[in-house]
Design an enzyme around this catalytic site. Structure first.
Site, PDB file in Angstrom:
ATOM      1  N   GLY A   1      47.282  54.859  51.198  1.00 51.26           N
ATOM      2  CA  GLY A   1      48.102  55.746  50.361  1.00 51.26           C
ATOM      3  C   GLY A   1      47.838  55.574  48.883  1.00 51.26           C
ATOM      4  O   GLY A   1      48.632  55.978  48.049  1.00 51.26           O
TER       5      GLY A   1
ATOM      6  N   SER B   1      40.966  56.580  49.999  1.00 50.55           N
ATOM      7  CA  SER B   1      40.410  57.054  51.273  1.00 50.55           C
ATOM      8  C   SER B   1      40.339  55.989  52.349  1.00 50.55           C
ATOM      9  O   SER B   1      39.312  55.824  53.010  1.00 50.55           O
ATOM     10  CB  SER B   1      39.013  57.629  51.072  1.00 50.55           C
ATOM     11  OG  SER B   1      39.097  58.743  50.289  1.00 50.55           O
TER      12      SER B   1
ATOM     13  N   ASP C   1      35.350  62.401  51.165  1.00 51.70           N
ATOM     14  CA  ASP C   1      35.721  61.016  51.471  1.00 51.70           C
ATOM     15  C   ASP C   1      34.842  60.428  52.568  1.00 51.70           C
ATOM     16  O   ASP C   1      34.332  59.311  52.444  1.00 51.70           O
ATOM     17  CB  ASP C   1      37.195  60.949  51.907  1.00 51.70           C
ATOM     18  CG  ASP C   1      38.121  61.475  50.830  1.00 51.70           C
ATOM     19  OD1 ASP C   1      37.656  61.660  49.698  1.00 51.70           O
ATOM     20  OD2 ASP C   1      39.300  61.701  51.135  1.00 51.70           O
TER      21      ASP C   1
HETATM   22  C1  GLA Z   1      41.446  63.947  49.317  1.00 50.58           C
HETATM   23  C2  GLA Z   1      40.592  64.702  50.338  1.00 50.58           C
HETATM   24  C3  GLA Z   1      39.216  65.051  49.762  1.00 50.58           C
HETATM   25  C4  GLA Z   1      39.342  65.737  48.406  1.00 50.58           C
HETATM   26  C5  GLA Z   1      40.300  64.976  47.501  1.00 50.58           C
HETATM   27  C6  GLA Z   1      40.579  65.717  46.212  1.00 50.58           C
HETATM   28  O1  GLA Z   1      40.896  62.705  49.055  1.00 50.58           O
HETATM   29  O2  GLA Z   1      40.434  63.943  51.508  1.00 50.58           O
HETATM   30  O3  GLA Z   1      38.496  65.837  50.676  1.00 50.58           O
HETATM   31  O4  GLA Z   1      39.735  67.068  48.564  1.00 50.58           O
HETATM   32  O5  GLA Z   1      41.530  64.706  48.116  1.00 50.58           O
HETATM   33  O6  GLA Z   1      39.427  65.817  45.456  1.00 50.58           O
END
Ligand code: GLA
Length: 390
Positions: A125, A129, A175
């Site tokens: 959180g 990622s 990510d």
């Molecule tokens: C999250 C999503 C990504 C991207 C970002 C914002 O991390 O998983 O795919 O969209 O937000 O840039």
């Protein structure tokens, strides 16, 4: 017994203790994104890198028709019939793995029963990622165990599929791509339409990348995230009435958006404006980095934050505060919120000999304002997904 501090060895030992066979180990890192936020699902550009924080998976075949997962963090088991990896209401962490199993089976691979243990030091959180790191480490581990030889690019899409369908977040590709494809010391510019990418060395000269964790968990953000995605799609639809060449916001220009201002709902106009500006910023920012002009790069980080906060509306009071504070401190070249938003971390470029002062000032100010102790991370850029030899 006290919980052993996380390391690949601790995951290995936990596996031996629980299952008593020899596992293989895979790791997959969290990521930072230097610039290019909310552009990936608009087929635009991003500039991420993998970092020195991992999710580690230990895995081996089991002898029955059930597979068993164990999360060290949650101190919790979950077992399922291997041929039926259905999404579950709880525990939520299991869904990331179940989604991967589902997709690999659906692609025609014979997944045998297995046991696995997961742990890691990617904070959850925090916008780093951790979920992609979990999906990627597990997808890779499962592939290696069975020797399916699924290409990395395909594993990236399998991981994203799990996020879309089992975690319910319609994320872009950034990510999972970063976690799988990261290279030590290098960031990359990824074209999220063609998936062409170019590594470049991150030459920080005399500065460091410091993350300030607002400690605001963005776990409730998935519905807002999906709404942003829909608003962008709505914008594309309207622009397309006049500009048939616009298939995603990647194809739009500011002039096109301006010309349709009356037709676009106010919020949609703002979202489109931000995305079009941000795509251009990534391209310009990559030139700054090539020239080693961190001051120019830093200015673009502030501009990104401004856009995310005012136009895209994915920031929050705490993140805005952290960026405003950073602006005031000597030696800060740039700062912005990072990732999906609504909480998590800011990313800051800070002159090395000012890092200590930066961390002290930021922590002090944050605690005074919100009565919360924040975490800070000084990150380094590392390799993506791989096998760990113990
Ligand atoms: C999250 C999503 C990504 C991207 C970002 C914002 O991390 O998983 O795919 O969209 O937000 O840039």
């Amino acid at each position: 017994m006290e919980k052993e501090q996380f390391s690949p060895k601790s995951v290995y030992r936990k596996f031996l203790e629980l299952f008593d066979t020899q596992p293989i180990l895979a790791r997959s890192p969290g990521r930072i994104n230097l610039i290019g936020e909310h552009t990936d699902y608009n087929e635009g550009f991003v500039m991420p890198a993998a970092i020195n924080r991992d999710i580690v998976v230990a895995i081996d075949f089991s002898m029955d028709d059930h597979s068993t997962l164990f999360s060290v963090k949650n101190n919790e088991f979950f077992s399922f019939h291997t041929s039926d990896p259905a999404r579950v209401k709880s525990p939520l962490w299991a869904n990331y793995l179940l989604g991967v199993v589902r997709k690999i089976i659906d692609q025609g691979h014979a997944v045998k029963s297995f046991n696995c243990v997961v742990d890691g030091d990617v904070p959850t959180g925090a916008g780093l990622s951790s979920s992609a790191a979990l999906e990627c480490s597990f997808a890779f581990a499962l592939d290696q165990l069975h020797q399916f030889n699924i290409p990395r690019q395909q594993l990236i899409f399998i991981a994203q599929w799990a996020e879309h369908n089992y975690a319910g977040v319609k994320c872009g590709i950034m990510d999972q791509f970063s976690s799988m494809m990261g290279l030590e010391g290098k960031a990359f510019v990824l074209d999220c339409r063609s998936l062409e990418f170019r590594y470049f060395p991150v030459n920080l000269n005399n500065s460091a990348i410091v993350l300030c964790d607002s400690m605001v968990k963005h776990s409730l953000a998935s519905s807002a995230y999906n709404t942003r995605r829909m608003e962008c799609e709505q914008g594309v639809k309207i622009l397309r009435d006049h500009y048939p060449e616009v298939h995603s916001l990647r194809d739009a220009t500011l002039q096109m958006v301006e010309s349709q201002k009356a037709a676009l709902p106010g919020k949609v106009y703002d979202r489109c404006t931000y995305v079009v500006q941000e795509n251009q910023r990534v391209l310009d920012a990559s030139k700054d980095l090539e020239k080693g002009d961190l001051a120019a790069f830093g200015k673009k980080m502030y501009a990104t934050h401004e856009g995310l906060s005012r136009l895209y509306e994915v920031s929050c009071e705490e993140l805005d505060f952290l960026v405003d504070e950073a602006k005031r401190i000597d030696g800060v070249l740039g700062a912005r919120m990072m990732g999906g938003g609504f909480g998590g971390c800011t990313i800051n470029f800070v002159i090395k000999d000012q890092v200590k002062n930066f961390i002290n000032s930021m922590s002090g100010a944050y605690e005074k304002q919100f009565n919360v102790k924040m975490n800070t991370y000084i990150v380094s850029i590392k390799d993506g997904t791989g096998i760990i030899k113990i």
